[in-house]
Design a protein around this motif. Structure first.
Motif, PDB file in Angstrom:
ATOM      1  N   ASP A   2     -45.981 173.294  31.761  1.00  0.00           N
ATOM      2  CA  ASP A   2     -45.854 172.530  30.180  1.00  0.00           C
ATOM      3  C   ASP A   2     -46.390 173.717  29.028  1.00  0.00           C
ATOM      4  N   THR A   5     -43.219 167.276  32.670  1.00  0.00           N
ATOM      5  CA  THR A   5     -44.474 167.308  31.892  1.00  0.00           C
ATOM      6  C   THR A   5     -44.182 166.687  30.384  1.00  0.00           C
ATOM      7  N   ARG A  54     -41.476 164.518  24.356  1.00  0.00           N
ATOM      8  CA  ARG A  54     -42.343 164.660  22.911  1.00  0.00           C
ATOM      9  C   ARG A  54     -41.412 165.283  21.923  1.00  0.00           C
ATOM     10  N   SER A  59     -50.100 162.460  26.938  1.00  0.00           N
ATOM     11  CA  SER A  59     -49.669 162.839  25.589  1.00  0.00           C
ATOM     12  C   SER A  59     -49.196 161.463  24.745  1.00  0.00           C
TER      13      SER A  59
END
Length: 250
Positions: free
Chosen positions: A24, A52, A57, A82
């Motif tokens: 990550d 990850t 994201r 997250s």
């Protein structure tokens, strides 16, 4: 991009959980230009083989509603941390439960699924006009050169998600494009490039997040790292990088 039957090597496919934090932290993000081009605010996105959550994201930051699917529980835990919902399963075993999406993404992960089974299934997962986007980051050191690094260690494999052989890369993209077209998708490709410089230790840490290197026996990993470090010396590593996208629109 497509080592034959790589998806059958579950030892390699599930090897990343042991190095999830390093993965990550070190794996490169996808070109913001590319992500902007394929994702729109409000998209319902399925990110398959999410790792990850690096791509997840990036997609969420553009206003998309993202669901991640990831087979490795340790990797999925970082995704969940997250705030992105994640379902732990291989794509082959994952239950769509009738859900459809505007965008289905595979960030550095399509080689871990069986393309012959995945492509027909994807046609049922995207809404009309929806897209399936396969992404790869290609990292090609230019200082020192790939040839210099390759000569230093027999275990060195170019950190190039497509292939160290451009002929194979072109063939693999063409073959995937043909398969998606045969399944009723309109296919385009794009590549967005940049250059970055990394300290030697960081670059060496990065290459050992790739399964061809991370799954080597400990003594071979150590020998490979020492041999590559000797070639790099006190210099930084200059990388010619790009994000390659295959975009298949239903």
């Amino acid at each position: 991009m497509t080592e034959p039957d790589l998806h059958r090597d579950r030892r390699r496919a599930l090897s990343f959980g042991a190095i999830a934090d390093a993965y990550d932290a070190l794996r490169p993000r996808y070109s913001s230009v590319t992500v902007d081009a394929v994702c729109a605010a409000g998209d319902r996105v399925l990110d398959v083989g999410a790792g990850t959550g690096i791509l997840s994201r990036q997609l969420r930051s553009r206003g998309a509603s993202v669901l991640a699917v990831e087979p490795d529980p340790a990797m999925a835990e970082i995704v969940s941390g997250s705030g992105i919902p994640v379902e732990v399963a291989t794509f082959e075993d994952w239950d769509a439960a009738g859900r459809v999406f505007d965008l289905v993404t595979f960030g550095q992960s399509f080689h871990w699924v069986d393309a012959s089974a995945a492509i027909p299934r994807l046609a049922s997962l995207v809404s009309p006009g929806g897209r399936v986007v396969l992404l790869w980051n290609k990292l090609r050191p230019s200082r020192p050169s790939n040839d210099e690094l390759r000569s230093a260690s027999s275990d060195y494999v170019n950190v190039d998600a497509v292939s160290s052989d451009p002929t194979h890369a072109d063939f693999a993209l063409a073959e995937l494009s043909r398969r998606f077209a045969d399944a009723g998708f309109a296919v385009t490709q794009r590549e967005d490039s940049w250059v970055e410089t990394q300290p030697a230790d960081r670059w060496l840490d990065l290459i050992f997040t790739y399964s061809a290197h991370s799954t080597l026996p400990a003594e071979r990993r150590a020998a490979m790292r020492a041999a590559l470090a000797a070639v790099i010396g006190d210099d930084d590593v200059v990388i010619d990088a790009s994000t390659i996208a295959l975009i298949a629109t239903r």
